[in-house]
Scaffold this active site. Sequence first.
Site, PDB file in Angstrom:
ATOM      1  N   ASP A   6     -47.391 -15.514 -13.216  1.00 55.17           N
ATOM      2  CA  ASP A   6     -47.912 -14.758 -12.079  1.00 55.17           C
ATOM      3  C   ASP A   6     -46.785 -13.905 -11.511  1.00 55.17           C
ATOM      4  O   ASP A   6     -45.762 -14.432 -11.063  1.00 55.17           O
ATOM      5  CB  ASP A   6     -48.440 -15.728 -11.021  1.00 55.17           C
ATOM      6  CG  ASP A   6     -49.201 -15.025  -9.909  1.00 55.17           C
ATOM      7  OD1 ASP A   6     -49.528 -13.837 -10.070  1.00 55.17           O
ATOM      8  OD2 ASP A   6     -49.477 -15.672  -8.883  1.00 55.17           O
TER       9      ASP A   6
ATOM     10  N   GLU B 102     -51.302 -11.386 -13.877  1.00 53.20           N
ATOM     11  CA  GLU B 102     -51.233 -12.802 -14.199  1.00 53.20           C
ATOM     12  C   GLU B 102     -52.036 -13.113 -15.454  1.00 53.20           C
ATOM     13  O   GLU B 102     -52.988 -12.417 -15.800  1.00 53.20           O
ATOM     14  CB  GLU B 102     -51.713 -13.677 -13.036  1.00 53.20           C
ATOM     15  CG  GLU B 102     -53.159 -13.457 -12.643  1.00 53.20           C
ATOM     16  CD  GLU B 102     -53.625 -14.431 -11.570  1.00 53.20           C
ATOM     17  OE1 GLU B 102     -53.267 -15.626 -11.649  1.00 53.20           O
ATOM     18  OE2 GLU B 102     -54.372 -13.994 -10.674  1.00 53.20           O
TER      19      GLU B 102
END
Length: 373
Positions: A16, A111
């Site tokens: 992420d 992500e």
Amino acid sequence: MTEDSSPSARKIIHVDMDAFYASVEQRDDPTLRDKPLAVGGSAKRGVVAAASYEARKFGVKSAMPGVTARRRCPQLLFVKPRFDVYRSVSKQLHEIFARYTDLIEPLSLDEAYLDVTADTAGIGSATAIAEAIRRDIRNELFLTASAGVSYNKFIAKVASDQNKPDGVFVVRPGEGADFVATLPARRFYGVGPRTAERMSALGIHTGADIRAQSLIFLEQHFGKSAQYLYRASRGEDYRSVRPDRERKSIGGERTYAEDLIVDDDLRNALEHIIDIVWERIDQNSTQGKTVTLKVKYADFQQITRARSVSPPVQTRADFERLSRELLEALLPVVKGVRLLGLTLSGLESSPGGLIHDPEGVAESSPVQESLAF
């Protein structure tokens, strides 16, 4: 699951990016570095799409009206989003992922899940792979990312948030149930503010509290979410990483920190969602026949309005026009709006395109035992 599968033997990384949109803007414009920054919105109207960590210290967050953000942080700087740049950086990011595995399941531009069980790059451990990916991102993109490493998707995703920004958190097999037990109930998928309030009224505050309930109890109070809550609270998640799974719709929504009631604020908020959803549509090279607008009011009443067209929606201009028409038909609103969402459904691939389902749930596939955590 297939008989030869062993979900606990998987090695999954959730990567992420840290404050992605804002970090890209700060990277590209040195005058913005180390300053509180909001992407999207403005000091007078509109909604914040992303906030830098410097801004988050003041309580500025995504989906917050620009007026509220400026009130919390008077020195806040606003910049317009550049989705073409974010898409370009995302492509570079996925090229880095591909050095370490072919099993990449994108969730958004910033992500993704990676299944590194096979260790095709010969790194030696899932944690070492996560660190190598983060090093490549830092050295080549001049950005930072956080990563969660675990044996299933749910725990990997939660873990990636544990040491943000620019950190790694590892949850090994045998540690999952204890790790999940410490999580606030709000960290479980699908547990929003309203569900969290219902849980609190039932004395459920943590993963351990969820695990203490029977499946029958969870079904009585949480319906379709019961099976998920029952398994997740025990550290179980049988979903495999699936890069290419057909899906039926592409959408996005935002819940706002303060209810929106002014027509122009709603229009600006819709533009932000159009940007988000079209980015996903474009990324998947797809087109669809039905645009649906979702509205949740301050009293939690929820409505949807849809338009179907033939031929399918193929351009951003068409998607924008239909989305705006759906909203205009509801204006003016007499009560505040706490959530807006858009969905394109009736999908079909454009020539040469491939529709991805980043949240697909599928059977497990055989895994190898060679890679350590």
